[in-house]
Design a protein around this motif. Structure first.
Motif, mmCIF file in Angstrom:
data_model
loop_
_atom_site.group_PDB
_atom_site.id
_atom_site.type_symbol
_atom_site.label_atom_id
_atom_site.label_comp_id
_atom_site.label_asym_id
_atom_site.label_seq_id
_atom_site.Cartn_x
_atom_site.Cartn_y
_atom_site.Cartn_z
ATOM 1 N N HIS A 558 0.726 -1.017 0.097
ATOM 2 C CA HIS A 558 0.127 0.004 -0.143
ATOM 3 C C HIS A 558 0.947 1.024 0.059
ATOM 4 N N PHE A 559 0.677 2.159 -0.973
ATOM 5 C CA PHE A 559 1.433 3.294 -0.757
ATOM 6 C C PHE A 559 0.518 4.466 -1.436
ATOM 7 N N GLY A 560 0.854 5.701 -0.910
ATOM 8 C CA GLY A 560 -0.277 6.744 -1.306
ATOM 9 C C GLY A 560 0.117 8.220 -0.838
ATOM 10 N N VAL A 561 -0.600 9.086 -0.983
ATOM 11 C CA VAL A 561 -0.416 10.503 -0.683
ATOM 12 C C VAL A 561 -1.721 10.985 0.046
ATOM 13 N N GLU A 562 -1.707 11.633 1.201
ATOM 14 C CA GLU A 562 -3.025 12.266 1.958
ATOM 15 C C GLU A 562 -2.812 13.661 2.185
ATOM 16 N N ALA A 563 -3.928 14.397 1.891
ATOM 17 C CA ALA A 563 -3.817 15.796 2.310
ATOM 18 C C ALA A 563 -5.078 16.443 2.799
ATOM 19 N N SER A 564 -4.989 17.414 3.598
ATOM 20 C CA SER A 564 -6.136 18.108 4.027
ATOM 21 C C SER A 564 -5.575 19.643 4.262
ATOM 22 N N ALA A 565 -6.762 20.748 3.874
ATOM 23 C CA ALA A 565 -6.374 21.852 4.114
ATOM 24 C C ALA A 565 -7.618 22.453 4.462
ATOM 25 N N ALA A 566 -7.415 23.925 5.249
ATOM 26 C CA ALA A 566 -8.464 24.811 5.326
ATOM 27 C C ALA A 566 -8.065 26.228 4.955
ATOM 28 N N PHE A 567 -8.979 27.149 4.306
ATOM 29 C CA PHE A 567 -8.290 28.252 4.126
ATOM 30 C C PHE A 567 -9.324 29.306 3.956
ATOM 31 N N ALA A 568 -9.137 30.291 5.158
ATOM 32 C CA ALA A 568 -10.404 31.483 5.120
ATOM 33 C C ALA A 568 -9.879 32.378 4.227
ATOM 34 N N LEU A 569 -11.048 32.225 3.170
ATOM 35 C CA LEU A 569 -11.028 33.048 1.952
ATOM 36 C C LEU A 569 -11.122 34.683 2.452
ATOM 37 N N THR A 570 -12.274 34.847 3.261
ATOM 38 C CA THR A 570 -12.621 36.069 3.967
ATOM 39 C C THR A 570 -12.816 35.966 5.274
ATOM 40 N N GLY A 571 -13.380 36.951 6.023
ATOM 41 C CA GLY A 571 -13.787 36.814 7.456
ATOM 42 C C GLY A 571 -15.100 35.962 7.395
ATOM 43 N N THR A 572 -15.791 35.820 6.371
ATOM 44 C CA THR A 572 -17.027 35.033 6.247
ATOM 45 C C THR A 572 -17.198 33.866 5.391
ATOM 46 N N LEU A 573 -15.942 33.463 4.828
ATOM 47 C CA LEU A 573 -16.025 32.516 3.538
ATOM 48 C C LEU A 573 -14.799 31.624 3.997
ATOM 49 N N SER A 574 -15.062 30.322 3.788
ATOM 50 C CA SER A 574 -13.856 29.650 4.274
ATOM 51 C C SER A 574 -14.147 28.270 3.141
ATOM 52 N N LEU A 575 -13.044 27.607 2.789
ATOM 53 C CA LEU A 575 -12.914 26.518 1.995
ATOM 54 C C LEU A 575 -12.051 25.574 2.852
ATOM 55 N N SER A 576 -12.774 24.156 2.819
ATOM 56 C CA SER A 576 -11.672 23.200 3.256
ATOM 57 C C SER A 576 -12.039 21.628 2.568
ATOM 58 N N GLY A 577 -10.911 20.907 2.677
ATOM 59 C CA GLY A 577 -11.216 19.824 1.889
ATOM 60 C C GLY A 577 -10.035 18.601 2.032
#
Length: 708
Positions: A558-577
């Motif tokens: 088994h081999f692989g790559v995993e990633a997670s991130a969260a980004f505050a685009l503005t004070g009221t809008l954020s993107l995570s994944g």
């Protein structure tokens, strides 16, 4: 020693940015919280308070003085600065998702793929294919407040029905082996459900789904130090003849016994469900006339469990001693609708153990930890085939009826060496032994496909080392980690034999894992990310093929790559994944007659998607309104070991809207499968048939929750 950690640090533990903003009081801190300067006088153990900056802090008093840190750091498998991949699903995300089934919350962690079957039935994958049978029972360790929910040899593929995830304060997911600390079963990873105590926010929730699912949850204090958590569900079932009822209860009591700081908890669960079977045929999940049908209306699953645990800490000699005693019991009866002979299985076990840990105080660069764990359990399994089958391999009557007593003893140690100001090395080693005493109540010998061993005893002993390095920089951490995972066989591996097997031929399964990663919070805390790459080799892989035959000597890579991130685009809008890519292959040959069971070295392991991904957009356009849109993607995978049949994968969209009132009440709407995608929660090939558990259609859940 006293140190302060604001909930900015909780973000590095895995909190989403909207949850972090809420925890920091940007939407208003709870007026009932005391000032941190007064907290010791109010309660000597743990709680929440408001610091001089107006920020909320969660704290717990350890035996060597008051230490401020997130409670998850006390109950979790590892601190956030340790080498290795770890995700934390925080209480805000748990409340927002309002998961009716464990996959809905756990699949938010990268590299995790929980496949739902019917009702609450499920199968688990963490850096692995979706595993069934003994492999599914013993490859993932399920914990509650850091204590295993089952004794090592008595796992179950549906073990996530037991812990109280619906009202959890947090859920920790460790990806990769955890065996150096926890031993057998933490092979591919562990899932740790952390229960809320009297100092967590209190809440009440009620919801109703257009699928006919009524649910209520409560997490409230009955005394200043006793929290009661209750979850009830009544579900009509969206497929034919599939109603279910589920109840969960947990109590958490903080206490002090002389010089010992302590927490005691009691958890219980009950499930009664009528189960739907697979629908069969090529791409059957796309046939909307078949999706709601139930080919096995006689199928059912009834299960209950209860667990009692405690954590006690005290200064002893030159260090701190922690004792974690536990008792557990469970029983289950269900129909084996997934097998051609339609058997009925009854199983149960009762056991208990003691986990001990001693932390030596140190003023030097090396910190030492030592531990000893014991577990004693007794269980039984009975399998009956109530109806005749035209295939003589499946005779009517009792197939197995046995009792097994088990004993486990383990010793472990860890050294944490601060080599330089920014370079740390963590080394650990665990040794453990497992003893089994088996007694059959059915006649010994071969009966069709089934092989009943005579009374016998077995023993397994193994070592699991780990070695990790962390380079701490101003912008984040770089780490490298080696760990070995191992599991002693499950009771069902050892004694539920088939006619081609010989008693005593099964060996302990091992997995060697190498990983490297980077985690960081940058752009003034607006961006958080965690990336890990891994390589794992497994030997003595025990699994059941799609013809129902046991394979005792497999090997995989088994081999692989995993990633997670969260980004505050503005004070009221954020993107995570999150996203995970993996290549998981067999590394042995199995030349059998059945074409779909023929394994060649290099074949992709069935039910191991190459890609898993999730994306979530959170928007708060007004003070009292929160909106979110999410997408969950499962990539293409083979459904048979010979790689002749594929499931093409799917992407499911979900949406949530919540309106908050000034008194802490929120009315919300959750829409799942927004585009009404026809997809399969699980796809496989068995006994020559393509089989599917169809995913839920478009549905909406209306709810109201009160937090105080």
């Amino acid at each position: 020693m006293t140190c302060r950690t604001t909930l900015l640090a909780a973000a590095a533990l895995g909190m989403t940015l909207p949850a972090l903003a809420q925890a920091r009081g940007e939407e208003g801190a709870s007026p009932s919280l005391p000032a941190c300067s007064d907290m010791q006088a109010l309660w000597p153990l743990s709680g929440s308070c408001i610091n001089e900056a107006g920020e909320k802090e969660t704290w717990i008093t350890l035996v060597h003085g008051p230490t401020y840190l997130g409670r998850v750091e006390v109950w979790a498998d590892r601190p956030r600065t340790a080498p290795g991949a770890r995700s934390l699903l925080d209480e805000t995300l748990i409340a927002d998702i309002a998961a009716d089934r464990p996959a809905e919350i756990l699949n938010r962690a990268p590299g995790v793929n929980i496949q739902m079957n019917s009702g609450q039935e499920h199968l688990i994958a963490v850096r692995s294919p979706v595993l069934t049978g003994g492999a599914g029972q013993g490859s993932f360790l399920i914990l509650e407040n850091g204590v295993p929910t089952r004794s090592p040899a008595f796992g179950n593929v549906n073990s996530l029905i037991e812990p109280h995830h619906e009202t959890a304060a947090a859920i920790e997911v460790v990806r990769g082996p955890g065996s150096a600390k926890y031993g057998s079963n933490a092979v591919h990873g562990l899932i740790n459900v952390i229960l809320p105590d009297a100092y967590a926010p209190q809440s009440l929730r009620a919801s109703y789904s257009t699928l006919g699912r009524l649910r209520g949850d409560a997490s409230v204090n009955v005394t200043p130090s006793l929290r009661v958590n209750l979850s009830l569900m009544e579900d009509e079932g969206w497929r034919d003849n599939t109603p279910r009822q589920q109840q969960k209860l947990s109590l958490v009591q903080d206490t002090r016994l002389g010089d010992w700081d302590g927490t005691v908890w009691l958890s219980a669960s009950s499930l009664n469900q009528e189960t739907a079977g697979f629908i069969q045929g090529p791409r059957a999940y796309r046939d909307r006339s078949m999706r709601k049908t139930n080919p096995n209306p006689e199928a059912f699953r009834d299960a209950w469990s209860a667990r009692l645990g405690a954590r006690l800490s005290n200064n002893v000699g030159p260090g701190s001693l922690t004792l974690m005693p536990s008792l557990r019991t469970q029983a289950m009866v269900f129909s084996q609708h997934f097998l051609p002979y339609g058997g009925i299985e009854k199983n149960a076990h009762t056991g208990g153990g003691l986990m001990t840990r001693y932390d030596l105080y140190s003023d030097g660069p090396v910190s030492w930890r030592f531990g000893a764990d014991t577990d004693i359990a007794s269980g039984y399994l009975k399998e009956i085939q109530p109806r005749p089958n035209p295939n003589p391999a499946f005779p009517q009557g009792i197939h197995y009826n046995y009792k097994v007593d088990t004993r486990t003893l383990a010793l472990w140690g860890e050294a944490d060496w601060q080599i330089t100001d920014d370079l740390r090395l963590l080394a650990g080693l665990r040794g453990e032994t497992h003893n089994y005493d088996y007694t059959t109540r059915a006649p010994a010998g071969i009966n069709g496909r089934f092989n009943v061993p005579a009374d016998r005893s077995d023993e397994f002993t193994f070592l699991t080392p780990k070695l990790g390095l962390v380079w701490e920089r101003d912008w984040g951490d770089l780490y490298a980690n080696y760990a070995r995972g191992a599991r002693a066989p499950q009771v069902s591996d050892l004694y539920r034999l088939q006619n081609r097997q010989v008693p005593g031929e099964i060996e302990a399964e091992t997995l060697d894992s190498f990983e490297a990663g980077v985690r960081s919070a940058s752009l003034s805390g607006r961006l958080e990310f965690d990336v890990a790459a891994y390589w794992m080799e497994k030997e003595n892989f025990f699994f059941r093929d799609s013809d129902g035959l046991n394979v005792v000597d497999g090997s995989t890579r088994h081999f692989g790559v995993e990633a997670s991130a969260a980004f505050a685009l503005t004070g009221t809008l954020s993107l995570s994944g999150d996203a995970a890519w993996s290549e998981q292959t067999y590394t042995f040959d199995r030349p059998v007659v059945a074409a779909q069971e023929r394994i060649r070295r290099g074949n992709r392991i069935d039910t191991a998607p190459e890609w898993l991904a999730g994306l979530r957009l959170d928007w708060q356009p007004a003070d009292h309104l929160r909106l979110s849109l999410s997408a969950d993607h499962v990539g293409e995978y083979f459904t048979d070991p010979a790689n002749t049949v594929r499931y093409p994968g799917h992407t499911v969209f979900n949406a949530r809207a919540g309106w908050r009132f000034a008194d802490g009440t929120e009315a919300y709407l959750i829409i799942r499968n927004l585009t009404d995608e026809a997809y399969a929660d699980r796809a496989d090939v068995a006994f020559g048939n393509e089989r599917y558990f169809p995913g839920e259609p478009l549905n909406a859940t209306f709810g109201i929750t009160r937090t105080f």
